[in-house]
Design a protein around this motif. Structure first.
Motif, PDB file in Angstrom:
ATOM      1  N   THR A  10      -0.239  -7.838  -3.535  1.00  0.00           N
ATOM      2  CA  THR A  10      -0.193  -6.671  -4.414  1.00  0.00           C
ATOM      3  C   THR A  10      -1.526  -6.474  -5.137  1.00  0.00           C
ATOM      4  O   THR A  10      -1.953  -5.336  -5.362  1.00  0.00           O
ATOM      5  CB  THR A  10       0.941  -6.804  -5.443  1.00  0.00           C
ATOM      6  OG1 THR A  10       0.828  -8.066  -6.127  1.00  0.00           O
ATOM      7  CG2 THR A  10       2.294  -6.733  -4.759  1.00  0.00           C
ATOM      8  N   TYR A  70      -3.996  -4.985  -2.635  1.00  0.00           N
ATOM      9  CA  TYR A  70      -3.734  -3.566  -2.367  1.00  0.00           C
ATOM     10  C   TYR A  70      -4.608  -2.680  -3.249  1.00  0.00           C
ATOM     11  O   TYR A  70      -5.156  -1.673  -2.783  1.00  0.00           O
ATOM     12  CB  TYR A  70      -2.258  -3.259  -2.607  1.00  0.00           C
ATOM     13  CG  TYR A  70      -1.903  -1.805  -2.390  1.00  0.00           C
ATOM     14  CD1 TYR A  70      -1.621  -1.322  -1.122  1.00  0.00           C
ATOM     15  CD2 TYR A  70      -1.867  -0.912  -3.464  1.00  0.00           C
ATOM     16  CE1 TYR A  70      -1.306   0.013  -0.918  1.00  0.00           C
ATOM     17  CE2 TYR A  70      -1.555   0.422  -3.270  1.00  0.00           C
ATOM     18  CZ  TYR A  70      -1.273   0.879  -1.997  1.00  0.00           C
ATOM     19  OH  TYR A  70      -0.974   2.211  -1.805  1.00  0.00           O
ATOM     20  N   ARG A  85      -8.468  -2.908  -2.109  1.00  0.00           N
ATOM     21  CA  ARG A  85      -8.762  -2.817  -0.675  1.00  0.00           C
ATOM     22  C   ARG A  85      -9.932  -1.906  -0.340  1.00  0.00           C
ATOM     23  O   ARG A  85     -10.458  -1.959   0.775  1.00  0.00           O
ATOM     24  CB  ARG A  85      -7.519  -2.369   0.089  1.00  0.00           C
ATOM     25  CG  ARG A  85      -7.080  -0.930  -0.132  1.00  0.00           C
ATOM     26  CD  ARG A  85      -5.710  -0.713   0.505  1.00  0.00           C
ATOM     27  NE  ARG A  85      -5.299   0.682   0.551  1.00  0.00           N
ATOM     28  CZ  ARG A  85      -4.776   1.348  -0.469  1.00  0.00           C
ATOM     29  NH1 ARG A  85      -4.622   0.726  -1.637  1.00  0.00           N
ATOM     30  NH2 ARG A  85      -4.412   2.612  -0.337  1.00  0.00           N
ATOM     31  N   TYR A 106       6.563  -3.584  -0.327  1.00  0.00           N
ATOM     32  CA  TYR A 106       6.046  -4.950  -0.216  1.00  0.00           C
ATOM     33  C   TYR A 106       7.035  -5.901  -0.880  1.00  0.00           C
ATOM     34  O   TYR A 106       7.326  -5.770  -2.072  1.00  0.00           O
ATOM     35  CB  TYR A 106       4.688  -5.069  -0.907  1.00  0.00           C
ATOM     36  CG  TYR A 106       3.573  -4.279  -0.266  1.00  0.00           C
ATOM     37  CD1 TYR A 106       2.552  -4.915   0.440  1.00  0.00           C
ATOM     38  CD2 TYR A 106       3.516  -2.890  -0.378  1.00  0.00           C
ATOM     39  CE1 TYR A 106       1.520  -4.193   1.018  1.00  0.00           C
ATOM     40  CE2 TYR A 106       2.492  -2.159   0.204  1.00  0.00           C
ATOM     41  CZ  TYR A 106       1.496  -2.820   0.898  1.00  0.00           C
ATOM     42  OH  TYR A 106       0.476  -2.096   1.468  1.00  0.00           O
ATOM     43  N   MET A 135      -7.155  -5.166   4.656  1.00  0.00           N
ATOM     44  CA  MET A 135      -6.406  -5.922   3.653  1.00  0.00           C
ATOM     45  C   MET A 135      -6.631  -7.418   3.827  1.00  0.00           C
ATOM     46  O   MET A 135      -6.787  -8.164   2.852  1.00  0.00           O
ATOM     47  CB  MET A 135      -4.921  -5.591   3.767  1.00  0.00           C
ATOM     48  CG  MET A 135      -4.508  -4.301   3.090  1.00  0.00           C
ATOM     49  SD  MET A 135      -4.371  -4.478   1.284  1.00  0.00           S
ATOM     50  CE  MET A 135      -2.893  -5.493   1.167  1.00  0.00           C
TER      51      MET A 135
END
Length: 246
Positions: free
Chosen positions: A19, A22, A25, A112, A195
Motif C-alpha cells: 500500500t 502504491y 509508484r 488490495y 510496483m
C-alpha cells in the motif's frame, strides 16, 4: 456497450509495504508516459480510513488503428481515488480518465488484501471500458455517413481493423473497447514490474530511496531532476522500452 477486463496478481510483500509502494509508484522506468502526479486532497475519516484524491498527467500515442477516424490525442488526465482501511487491511482504489470520455471511458478498480499468512498481498483488478463514440457527435468526431464513406473507400471486407464487424457506429464502439482491453492486458506486466521495482527499493534503501531522491557528491538532486533521469536515462541503460505505458 461495455467491455470488462479482470486480472488477479500477488506481490511477495506485506500489505503495509504494497500500500505504501502504491503511492510511491511514480516515477519509475516502466511508466515513462506519466508526466506528473499531484495530490488534490487527503484526509482521515472518523473510522480511521485514509482517503486520497490524486490526478496523473499521462502522455502517449493513440493506437495506429484509431488514427484513421479519431483526432490526434497525446495527453490525458487520470483521476485517482483511494481508501486505505488499516483496521481491516483493505485498500480500494479507482482510476478514471477525465478527458476523451466520449471516445472511451476507462474505469479501473483495484482491491488490495493480505494473505492469511500476511506475507503476500493479493490484488484484484477490474477495468470497465465504455465507448459512446458517435452518440453525441463532437466537432472532431466523424458522422455516421463519413464512417460509411471511409468504409467504402478503404474496402475493408472484414470490417474495422480486421475485427470482423462493419464501420457503423456500434462496430466502431466495440472496436475501441476491444483495443482498450487489449492494450490494458499487454501493459499489465509493465505495471507490476514498476510496483515491484518500488517495493525492491523500499526493501533495500528505504523510503527516501524509493521516492527517487539521489545524492550526487554532497548535494541532493530534486524530484524534477530525478523524474527526468528516470524517464530518459534509466530506460536506455536497462534496455527498457520508454514507450511502454502502465
Amino acid at each position: 456497450m461495455v467491455k470488462i477486463y479482470e486480472n488477479g496478481f500477488s506481490y511477495d510483500y506485506t500489505w503495509h509495504a504494497v500500500t505504501l509502494a502504491y503511492f510511491l509508484r511514480y516515477p519509475n522506468p516502466y511508466s515513462t508516459h506519466v508526466i506528473s502526479s499531484d495530490v488534490i486532497s487527503r484526509h482521515i475519516d472518523d473510522t480511521g480510513c485514509l482517503h486520497t484524491v490524486r490526478i496523473h498527467h499521462k502522455r502517449g500515442k493513440l493506437p495506429a488503428a484509431l488514427t484513421r477516424l479519431l483526432p490526434s490525442i497525446s495527453d490525458s488526465y487520470i483521476l485517482e481515488t483511494s481508501k486505505v482501511n488499516p483496521r481491516t487491511m483493505v485498500m480500494e482504489t479507482e482510476t478514471r480518465n477525465l478527458d476523451h470520455t466520449s471516445i472511451l471511458s476507462v474505469i479501473e478498480q483495484q482491491t488490495y488484501t493480505p494473505s492469511e499468512a500476511g506475507d503476500i498481498t493479493n490484488v484484484r483488478t477490474t477495468v470497465r471500458f465504455d465507448s459512446r463514440f458517435g452518440n453525441r457527435r463532437s466537432q472532431n468526431q466523424p458522422t455516421e455517413a463519413e464512417i460509411q464513406e471511409a468504409h467504402q473507400q478503404q474496402q475493408e471486407k472484414r470490417g474495422l481493423f480486421g475485427f470482423g464487424f462493419g464501420w457503423g457506429k456500434q462496430g466502431v464502439q466495440r472496436t475501441i473497447e476491444q483495443l482498450g482491453a487489449r492494450r490494458t492486458a499487454e501493459h499489465v506486466g509493465s505495471s507490476t514490474k514498476g510496483m515491484q521495482l518500488v517495493l525492491d527499493r523500499l526493501r533495500k534503501i528505504g523510503l527516501i530511496g524509493a521516492r527517487g531522491v539521489e545524492r550526487v557528491g554532497d548535494g541532493e538532486v530534486g524530484w524534477k531532476a530525478v523524474w527526468r533521469r528516470v524517464r530518459e536515462e534509466i530506460p536506455k541503460a536497462e534496455g527498457i522500452d520508454a514507450g511502454v505505458g502502465v
